[in-house]
Every structure is written in structure tokens, then in C-alpha cells.
Design a protein around this motif. Structure first.
Motif, short mmCIF file in Angstrom:
data_model
loop_
_atom_site.label_atom_id
_atom_site.label_comp_id
_atom_site.label_asym_id
_atom_site.label_seq_id
_atom_site.Cartn_x
_atom_site.Cartn_y
_atom_site.Cartn_z
N TRP A 77 -20.13 63.15 -76.53
CA TRP A 77 -19.80 63.23 -75.12
C TRP A 77 -21.06 62.88 -74.33
CZ3 TRP A 77 -17.01 68.59 -74.03
CH2 TRP A 77 -15.70 68.54 -74.53
N GLY A 78 -21.03 61.85 -73.55
CA GLY A 78 -22.15 61.56 -72.67
C GLY A 78 -22.03 62.45 -71.44
N TRP A 312 -15.89 60.84 -83.21
CA TRP A 312 -15.01 59.82 -82.61
C TRP A 312 -15.76 58.52 -82.35
CZ3 TRP A 312 -9.89 60.17 -82.55
CH2 TRP A 312 -9.33 61.44 -82.71
N PHE A 313 -17.07 58.66 -82.06
CA PHE A 313 -17.89 57.46 -81.82
C PHE A 313 -18.68 57.13 -83.08
CE2 PHE A 313 -16.77 58.66 -77.58
CZ PHE A 313 -16.64 57.45 -76.92
N TYR A 314 -19.18 55.90 -83.12
CA TYR A 314 -19.94 55.45 -84.29
C TYR A 314 -21.32 56.11 -84.33
CZ TYR A 314 -22.55 52.66 -87.53
OH TYR A 314 -23.34 52.28 -88.59
N GLU A 554 -25.45 70.51 -75.90
CA GLU A 554 -23.99 70.76 -75.86
C GLU A 554 -23.40 70.25 -77.17
OE1 GLU A 554 -21.35 69.33 -72.38
OE2 GLU A 554 -21.24 67.73 -73.86
N PHE A 555 -22.65 71.11 -77.85
CA PHE A 555 -21.92 70.64 -79.04
C PHE A 555 -20.60 70.07 -78.53
CE2 PHE A 555 -24.49 74.20 -80.86
CZ PHE A 555 -25.36 73.40 -81.58
N SER A 556 -20.66 68.80 -78.15
CA SER A 556 -19.52 68.18 -77.46
C SER A 556 -18.26 68.20 -78.32
CB SER A 556 -19.86 66.72 -77.14
OG SER A 556 -21.08 66.64 -76.49
N ASN A 557 -17.15 68.46 -77.69
CA ASN A 557 -15.83 68.37 -78.35
C ASN A 557 -15.69 69.28 -79.56
OD1 ASN A 557 -13.24 67.32 -78.32
ND2 ASN A 557 -13.71 65.74 -79.82
#
Ligand code: FUL
Length: 606
Positions: A77-78, A312-314, A554-557
Motif C-alpha cells: 500500500w503506498g 498483490w504487487f511484484y 504500516e503492515f498494509s492489507n
């Protein structure tokens, strides 16, 4: 009175033959007040998908492409503050994406046109935070256009993910202004790129600047879509396609497309769903017990979204963590085989290409599925069968058939009607039960014991009105061995650690070490309300004087995808003590146990 009205409707619908012609409710129905369970069941049987929902379900396999600024920052997550100059794929080849996915059997791709960071993959007029401000193609590039054109060339359907949550837009949180901004973005995407088949609105909804909460105008968003792309389905916060409730690739064995869950974008969703005690995660969204309590019903079929990699992202660090063939086949059986559409994410890398690790695995999966489903052992299994509860039918198998998969399908254009069924096989020892279940829906694959059989007997034990079985099949799926994947996210055995404090978690690693990263991995890969979300990480040589390494992490998602998250430091970090202090997604103090922490040494010891 309402009951009388209901009976009158049925009588009015009766044809000359005296057999009542079945009513049809497209996508939604409201039960008359005071309707009995039998009446509700009768009506539920007549709920059918809209034409776009039906076409969507028939695709079975769709692909997600998570690509954007996060690809270049190595984040999930940006936060919206990223410099567009970072976006610079060295050899973006959208044709390779679509070719690879087409060859693997996918029927549609959905591109993250904008993720939560707000960076737009098309040169939008709404913000400068887009490809137009990047060095890629001197700011003249348009990823959405390139993917759309590749889809056109390869006969692939096309969908867009547009995140309502936008961590870059200044107007986010100023509700009317942001809603206008968002509709403008939607309008650009739905006007300038030909046909769009699915619009994906994520449910993540964080706070805007100064803690302002955005109130989305879902009705206006839906109207925009219906006006500009009437054949597109709207997913997740949309009302055509339902999020299955996890990001693990796990569908429900009992999966009702005719469901009591009110779509999240409807104003009445909160109240309706709370009254029924359900959410997207609930195990039962459509049984008779649920119908009994419900006031309305939606054709709102499930979509299973999962990534081929942990994130989800590379991330280059995940090249060796592409899901195994065994894992992917399990996902297939637990999504497509559980009356859902599989939306598998394959994230292009920094070059702008699908990495060989992913394309090889996709090829293996496609070969495996082709091989498995090439030879249907049932004779005449596609002859339609209209059957009431208690009816059974025997299907001959081709001589010498060995099977371990049974396929059942309903003609859902006439509703989802099977409430329970039993599958029996005639073997050398006589008839034996090899499987049973509750729902069928568009497609149900049952993994049954490996047997030789000469016939199958399908018994529908309970139906809603008469069910319409469109196909019965039987196959042999070669067993796939699991490639063991070691969890490589901790280089220092925990039995050499000493836990000095638990809140925050402070660990004495036993000696001074040079670290390149740390990992947080929720226990059993399960989300908990008191898990860590926002965190600070510090190190110390003596346990007293601390050096803060990350002040605002932040531990995104993590809630939706509770897999290990590795945080790489910008340089080498040394110390003997580490401290992880975090708050939960709700903002209270998080509870972290030592087993959830891992450290990566700069020079791993063998
Ligand atoms: C989630 C998002 O927060 C993830 O980043 C990802 O896009 C996934 C498909 O949906 O809710």
C-alpha cells in the motif's frame, strides 16, 4: 392480505395448462411481508442473474494485474506521497501480459488503474499524480490504453480496478468534492477505452488528511457505470459480484449465488446485514435458515480473489514464493469448483513484464487443467435434466473409467435450485456413495475417492422448485505432489532469544547482529482484532538506549491478507535488542508474540 396477494400472483401466472408459469426475478427480489418459508423458497428459486452477471460467471477464470507505483517502491500500500518519477518500467510489454494470460486460459484481465496510493496508470485530467508526470515514455505513456489494446488484439475481456480510497487526492475526505473527482476518473476510464466488462471497487476505506472520513456516493458511482457501460459488472463494493470474504483463494463448499447478503454499497446494507448477523465472511449466506430471517434476496455471486504470490504487487523477494502447482489446483477446485469465479492476480515486475516464475507456473496450471478436463467419462452428461427433490438419474460411464472428480452444473439462467444432493458410483462392489453436498450453482466440482466405476447415480435430495441440471461429468485428476516451501523469514533460532518485554515486544537476540530486515507474520496466517497494523521498530545495543529505525510503519492489507510481511531496512542495522511496538487495525495496543517476529541477517549463517 400479503399472503393472499402472493397466491393471487401465482394463480395469475398460471398458464392454460393449469401449471403455473414460473415468475422470474432478475438480480433482486423482496419477500412480501409475512411470506412463509415455503413461499420464500419458491421465490428464491426464481431469482436469476442479469445478462452481464451470467456472462461473467461463464468466464470462470479471470486475471488481476496489480501494477503501479508500489511495483517501484516495493510496497503493498503506498501512502500517496510517492514521487511519480519512480514509475519507470524499462520494457513494459502489455502484449506479453495478455498473451501469457490468454494462453493460460483466462478470459478477462482487470488492471489496477488506480490503487490506494492514488497514482493513475492513465493520463487523467483529474490529477497530476499519474503516468503523465513520470519519466516513462517521457510522460506520454498510458498503461490502461496499452492493456486495453492488447486485450482487443487477443480477444480478452477487460476490467478496471479503481480504488475509491485515495491517499493522494487532496479532496479525499471532503465528501462531495471527492465524489465528483472520483466520478470524473470513472468517466474517463469508462468513456475512452472501449468496452469495460468489470469495474472493481475495493472495500478498503481509510481516513483522509486530518482524519476526515470520506462518505462515498455509491449510487452516483453505480449510475455512472450503468450509463456508460451498461454491460459491465460491478464488483466488491459493486452490486453484481461479491467478494468471497478472504484473499486466500478459499471459496465455500456451500455457495449460494442467490444470497441474503445486501451489497456493501447499498445504504441499507449495514442494517440488513447486522440484523441477519452476516458479512462477506459468513459461512452461510443462503440456506433455508437464512431465507427464513431475510426480507430480500440478491443474485450476488462470489468471486475468489487471490494472488499467485504472497503479495498483490511484484516484489523480487517473492520470486521463489510463487504458489505451487498443488496450491493453485487446490485454489481452482475451491473457487471455480465451488460455484465462484477465480480472479487470480499475476503482478507484472519492474520491467513491466510477467516474470518467468509466474508464467511458468501458469503454463503448468493450464496444462494440468486441460489434461484433467479433456476426457469427460460420462456418456450423455450434457442432456438437460429437470428434477425435483427426491429424483435421481443414472449416467453411464465410458468403459474402464477411473475417476476422482465429479462435475455438476445447474442452468443458472433459470435460478440456483439444488439444496442438497448425493453422488453414488457403481463399482465392482455395487453402488456406493462417493460424495454429497448442498449447493451446485453454475459449477460444482467434487473431489471424490479414486475409483473405477461403470455408472454414476445423482440423487437430488432437496430442491427449490424443480432444478435444471445442465451437465454431469466425471474426470480423473492426476494427484499433484506438494513442493515444500520453507518459511524463510527468520535467520536466528528463537531458542537463543530472551523475551524482555511483551507490550511492546522487546527481544534480546542474545548477541549483537547485523540485520537487513525484520518480518511480522500473524500466527497461523490468521487475522485477529489485536494484530499489528501500524508500528514502530527500534534496535538497541544494551536494551536501554534505543535507535528508532522505522517510526511510522504500516503492515498494509494485513487484515485481508495475513501473510508474513518483510520490512527491508535502507541500510545495515545492528544491535542486540529489537523492539516492535504496534497498534491494531482498530487503533488499540496490538499483541505480538515472539513467534510472529523474524529477523533477517545481513550475512546469514549456514
Ligand atoms: C485489497 C487491497 O487493499 C489490496 O491491496 C488488493 O488490491 C486486494 C485485491 O484488495 O483489499
Amino acid at each position: 392480505m400479503k399472503r393472499l396477494l402472493y397466491s393471487l400472483i401465482l394463480v395469475a401466472l398460471a398458464g392454460c395448462s393449469g401449471t403455473p408459469k414460473e415468475p422470474t426475478y432478475v438480480k433482486h427480489l423482496a419477500f412480501p411481508e409475512g411470506a412463509t418459508l415455503d413461499e420464500k423458497v419458491d421465490m428464491a428459486a426464481c431469482l436469476v442473474p442479469s445478462a452481464p452477471q451470467l456472462a461473467w460467471q461463464q468466464m470462470e477464470l479471470t486475471a488481476f494485474l496489480h501494477f503501479g507505483i508500489n511495483t517501484f517502491t516495493d510496497r503493498e500500500w503506498g501512502d500517496g506521497s510517492e514521487d511519480p518519477a519512480l514509475f519507470n518500467p524499462t520494457g513494459l510489454d502489455a502484449d506479453q501480459w495478455v498473451r501469457t494470460l490468454k494462453a493460460a486460459g483466462f478470459k478477462m484481465v482487470i488492471l489496477t488503474a488506480k490503487h490506494h496510493d492514488g497514482f493513475c496508470l492513465w493520463p487523467t485530467k483529474t490529477t497530476r499524480h499519474s503516468v503523465a508526470s513520470s519519466p516513462w515514455k517521457q510522460g506520454k505513456g498510458d498503461v490502461v490504453r496499452e492493456v486495453r489494446d492488447a486485450c482487443e488484439r487477443h480477444g480478452m475481456k477487460f476490467g478496471v480496478y479503481l480504488s475509491p480510497w485515495d491517499r493522494n487526492a487532496d479532496c479525499y475526505g471532503d465528501s462531495p468534492a471527492y465524489n465528483r473527482f472520483f466520478i470524473e476518473q470513472l468517466t474517463e476510464l469508462l468513456t475512452n477505452y472501449g468496452q469495460v466488462h468489470e469495474v472493481w471497487f475495493d472495500g478498503a476505506n481509510g481516513e483522509g488528511p486530518n482524519g476526515k472520513k470520506q462518505v462515498y456516493d455509491w449510487d452516483a458511482f453505480y449510475r455512472t457505470i450503468r450509463d456508460l457501460q451498461p454491460d459491465a459488472v460491478t464488483a466488491i463494493m459493486g452490486d453484481d459480484v461479491r467478494w468471497v470474504g478472504n484473499e486466500k483463494g478459499l471459496g465455500r463448499e456451500t455457495e449460494w449465488s442467490a444470497t441474503v447478503l445486501t451489497p456493501g454499497g447499498y445504504a441499507r446494507a449495514g442494517e440488513n446485514n447486522a440484523r441477519l448477523g452476516i458479512s462477506n465472511m459468513a459461512p452461510d449466506l443462503g440456506s433455508r435458515a437464512m431465507l427464513e430471517k431475510a426480507t430480500e434476496l440478491f443474485w450476488y455471486p462470489s468471486e475468489v480473489d487471490v494472488s499467485i504470490r504472497p503479495g498483490w504487487f511484484y516484489h523480487a523477494t517473492e520470486d521463489a514464493k510463487v504458489k505451487s502447482l498443488k496450491h493453485l489446483t487446490d485454489i481452482y477446485f475451491q473457487s471455480v469448483g465451488y460455484n465462484s469465479v477465480l480472479l487470480l492476480n499475476i503482478p507484472p515486475d519492474r520491467r513491466g513484464r510477467i516474470h518467468a516464475a509466474d508464467s511458468t507456473r501458469l503454463q503448468e496450471l493450464a496444462c494440468y487443467l486441460d489434461r484433467t478436463f479433456a476426457d469427460d467419462r460420462v456418456v450423455g452428461g450434457d442432456k438437460p435434466w429437470r428434477a425435483a427433490g427426491g429424483n435421481e438419474r443414472v449416467y453411464k460411464l465410458k468403459p474402464g473409467s477411473r475417476i476422482n472428480v465429479v462435475l455438476l452444473q445447474e442452468d443458472i439462467a433459470r435460478g440456483q435450485r439444488v439444496d442438497s444432493f448425493v453422488v453414488e458410483a457403481r463399482t465392482a462392489e455395487g453402488w456406493q456413495t462417493i460424495g454429497e453436498g448442498k449447493t451446485v450453482g453454475y459449477k460444482r466440482l467434487l473431489r471424490v475417492p479414486d475409483i473405477e466405476a461403470s455408472a454414476l447415480r445423482i440423487r437430488l435430495t432437496q430442491t427449490r422448485r424443480e432444478a435444471n441440471i445442465s451437465r454431469v461429468g466425471a474426470f480423473y485428476a492426476e494427484p499433484v505432489a506438494e513442493q515444500t516451501m520453507v518459511a524463510e523469514w527468520n535467520d536466528l533460532p528463537r531458542d537463543t532469544w530472551k523475551v524482555v518485554g511483551t507490550s511492546p515486544l522487546v527481544v534480546d537476540l542474545g548477541r549483537n547482529v547485523a540485520l537487513s530486515a525484520f518480518t511480522y507474520a500473524p500466527l497461523n496466517a490468521e487475522a485477529r482484532p489485536d494484530m499489528a497494523f501500524r508500528y514502530r521498530f527500534a534496535v538497541s545495543d544494551d536494551g536501554t538506549a534505543w535507535r528508532e529505525i522505522i517510526a511510522n510503519g504500516e503492515f498494509s492489507n494485513i487484515v485481508n491478507n495475513p501473510l508474513p510481511q518483510t520490512v527491508a531496512f535502507t541500510g545495515e542495522v545492528s544491535g542486540r535488542y529489537v523492539r516492535l511496538e504496534a497498534t491494531s487495525p482498530e487503533g488499540s495496543v496490538a499483541r505480538i508474540v515472539p513467534e510472529e517476529l523474524g529477523v533477517t541477517l545481513v550475512r546469514p549463517e549456514s
